[in-house]
Design a protein around this motif. Structure first.
Motif, mmCIF file in Angstrom:
data_model
loop_
_atom_site.group_PDB
_atom_site.id
_atom_site.type_symbol
_atom_site.label_atom_id
_atom_site.label_comp_id
_atom_site.label_asym_id
_atom_site.label_seq_id
_atom_site.Cartn_x
_atom_site.Cartn_y
_atom_site.Cartn_z
ATOM 1 N N TYR A 37 2.686 6.651 12.614
ATOM 2 C CA TYR A 37 1.801 5.991 11.658
ATOM 3 C C TYR A 37 0.833 7.036 11.111
ATOM 4 C CZ TYR A 37 3.644 1.764 13.725
ATOM 5 O OH TYR A 37 4.480 0.776 14.160
ATOM 6 N N THR A 38 0.796 7.164 9.783
ATOM 7 C CA THR A 38 -0.057 8.155 9.147
ATOM 8 C C THR A 38 -1.055 7.458 8.236
ATOM 9 O OG1 THR A 38 1.728 9.787 9.215
ATOM 10 C CG2 THR A 38 -0.104 10.211 7.688
ATOM 11 N N LEU A 39 -2.339 7.630 8.545
ATOM 12 C CA LEU A 39 -3.402 7.077 7.722
ATOM 13 C C LEU A 39 -3.585 7.965 6.495
ATOM 14 C CD1 LEU A 39 -5.758 5.088 7.274
ATOM 15 C CD2 LEU A 39 -7.179 6.670 8.616
ATOM 16 N N VAL A 40 -3.478 7.365 5.322
ATOM 17 C CA VAL A 40 -3.734 8.060 4.067
ATOM 18 C C VAL A 40 -5.175 7.705 3.692
ATOM 19 C CG1 VAL A 40 -3.038 8.309 1.653
ATOM 20 C CG2 VAL A 40 -1.300 7.911 3.411
ATOM 21 N N ALA A 41 -6.075 8.662 3.876
ATOM 22 C CA ALA A 41 -7.503 8.369 3.778
ATOM 23 C C ALA A 41 -8.145 8.798 2.463
ATOM 24 C CB ALA A 41 -8.237 9.032 4.945
ATOM 25 N N SER A 42 -7.395 9.489 1.601
ATOM 26 C CA SER A 42 -7.975 9.939 0.334
ATOM 27 C C SER A 42 -6.875 10.077 -0.716
ATOM 28 C CB SER A 42 -8.676 11.286 0.523
ATOM 29 O OG SER A 42 -7.715 12.298 0.780
ATOM 30 N N SER A 43 -7.296 10.110 -1.956
ATOM 31 C CA SER A 43 -6.335 10.323 -3.042
ATOM 32 C C SER A 43 -5.651 11.674 -2.902
ATOM 33 C CB SER A 43 -7.043 10.234 -4.399
ATOM 34 O OG SER A 43 -7.510 8.921 -4.614
ATOM 35 N N ALA A 44 -6.397 12.659 -2.431
ATOM 36 C CA ALA A 44 -5.817 13.988 -2.228
ATOM 37 C C ALA A 44 -4.727 13.936 -1.158
ATOM 38 C CB ALA A 44 -6.900 14.987 -1.833
ATOM 39 N N ALA A 45 -4.960 13.192 -0.097
ATOM 40 C CA ALA A 45 -3.943 13.045 0.955
ATOM 41 C C ALA A 45 -2.726 12.300 0.420
ATOM 42 C CB ALA A 45 -4.528 12.326 2.162
ATOM 43 N N ALA A 46 -2.956 11.290 -0.408
ATOM 44 C CA ALA A 46 -1.847 10.525 -0.992
ATOM 45 C C ALA A 46 -0.975 11.406 -1.879
ATOM 46 C CB ALA A 46 -2.385 9.341 -1.786
ATOM 47 N N ALA A 47 -1.587 12.372 -2.530
ATOM 48 C CA ALA A 47 -0.844 13.264 -3.416
ATOM 49 C C ALA A 47 0.054 14.220 -2.649
ATOM 50 C CB ALA A 47 -1.814 14.052 -4.294
ATOM 51 N N GLN A 48 -0.193 14.393 -1.356
ATOM 52 C CA GLN A 48 0.565 15.347 -0.541
ATOM 53 C C GLN A 48 1.811 14.742 0.110
ATOM 54 O OE1 GLN A 48 -0.309 18.644 -0.502
ATOM 55 N NE2 GLN A 48 -1.763 17.934 -2.026
ATOM 56 N N VAL A 49 1.961 13.424 0.033
ATOM 57 C CA VAL A 49 3.073 12.733 0.690
ATOM 58 C C VAL A 49 3.740 11.787 -0.313
ATOM 59 C CG1 VAL A 49 2.090 12.897 3.013
ATOM 60 C CG2 VAL A 49 1.485 10.957 1.566
ATOM 61 N N PRO A 50 4.941 11.292 -0.018
ATOM 62 C CA PRO A 50 5.609 10.362 -0.932
ATOM 63 C C PRO A 50 5.040 8.944 -0.802
ATOM 64 C CG PRO A 50 7.049 10.862 0.909
ATOM 65 C CD PRO A 50 5.822 11.723 1.072
ATOM 66 N N PHE A 51 3.771 8.779 -1.165
ATOM 67 C CA PHE A 51 3.046 7.518 -0.994
ATOM 68 C C PHE A 51 3.261 6.623 -2.201
ATOM 69 C CE2 PHE A 51 -1.061 5.102 -0.980
ATOM 70 C CZ PHE A 51 -0.878 4.456 0.231
ATOM 71 N N ALA A 52 3.698 5.389 -1.950
ATOM 72 C CA ALA A 52 3.922 4.410 -3.022
ATOM 73 C C ALA A 52 3.088 3.161 -2.776
ATOM 74 C CB ALA A 52 5.398 4.063 -3.112
ATOM 75 N N GLY A 53 1.985 3.316 -2.061
ATOM 76 C CA GLY A 53 1.155 2.182 -1.683
ATOM 77 C C GLY A 53 1.377 1.870 -0.220
ATOM 78 N N SER A 54 0.442 1.134 0.345
ATOM 79 C CA SER A 54 0.463 0.836 1.776
ATOM 80 C C SER A 54 1.037 -0.543 2.060
ATOM 81 C CB SER A 54 -0.970 0.911 2.308
ATOM 82 O OG SER A 54 -1.024 0.615 3.674
ATOM 83 N N PRO A 55 2.028 -0.610 2.934
ATOM 84 C CA PRO A 55 2.678 0.456 3.689
ATOM 85 C C PRO A 55 3.875 1.049 2.950
ATOM 86 C CG PRO A 55 3.463 -1.661 4.488
ATOM 87 C CD PRO A 55 2.457 -1.951 3.387
ATOM 88 N N THR A 56 4.001 2.364 3.028
ATOM 89 C CA THR A 56 5.207 3.051 2.573
ATOM 90 C C THR A 56 6.004 3.402 3.823
ATOM 91 O OG1 THR A 56 4.157 3.981 0.595
ATOM 92 C CG2 THR A 56 6.130 5.098 1.409
ATOM 93 N N ILE A 57 7.241 2.964 3.874
ATOM 94 C CA ILE A 57 8.096 3.166 5.041
ATOM 95 C C ILE A 57 9.057 4.313 4.737
ATOM 96 C CG2 ILE A 57 9.791 2.099 6.568
ATOM 97 C CD1 ILE A 57 8.480 -0.648 5.637
ATOM 98 N N LEU A 58 8.918 5.393 5.487
ATOM 99 C CA LEU A 58 9.756 6.570 5.285
ATOM 100 C C LEU A 58 10.764 6.708 6.423
ATOM 101 C CD1 LEU A 58 7.019 9.217 4.377
ATOM 102 C CD2 LEU A 58 8.338 7.773 2.805
ATOM 103 N N ILE A 59 11.991 7.011 6.060
ATOM 104 C CA ILE A 59 13.025 7.353 7.034
ATOM 105 C C ILE A 59 13.502 8.758 6.665
ATOM 106 C CG2 ILE A 59 15.315 6.817 7.968
ATOM 107 C CD1 ILE A 59 13.115 4.788 8.775
#
Length: 102
Positions: A37-59
């Motif tokens: 489980y990875t907390l995305v705590a800032s817009s900058a952090a969201a830009a570093q991962v394939p974030f599509a809103g919470s929750p984003t489920i990655l395999i």
């Protein structure tokens, strides 16, 4: 297989999504897969991962439910389910997506 849930602190759906993912992993023969489980705590952090809103489920680093795109907004994600729009996929959708993942 690597499973990860990207989430924001204020999202009410990420914990249930994690429980459903655990059941789906077990049902599809991936009992030893650990969910991170990875907390995305800032817009900058969201830009570093394939974030599509919470929750984003990655395999294995790929969104299990590919969407139109990523976001840097710290927002909840909406999934289309057989029952209508929801904050997380259904148990059946998770199992089907995992089975299709390979």
């Amino acid at each position: 297989m690597k499973a990860e849930i990207l989430h924001i602190d204020d999202c009410p759906s990420w914990e249930e999504a994690g429980r459903r993912l655990r059941v789906a992993l077990d049902a599809t023969g991936h009992q030893v897969t650990v969910i991170t489980y990875t907390l995305v705590a800032s817009s900058a952090a969201a830009a570093q991962v394939p974030f599509a809103g919470s929750p984003t489920i990655l395999i294995d680093g790929t969104d299990l439910f590919p969407s139109a795109g990523r976001t840097n907004d710290l927002a909840c994600r909406v999934y289309m389910t057989p029952e209508g729009l929801a904050g997380r996929p259904t148990q059946g959708q998770l199992q089907e997506a995992l089975a299709s993942h390979g």
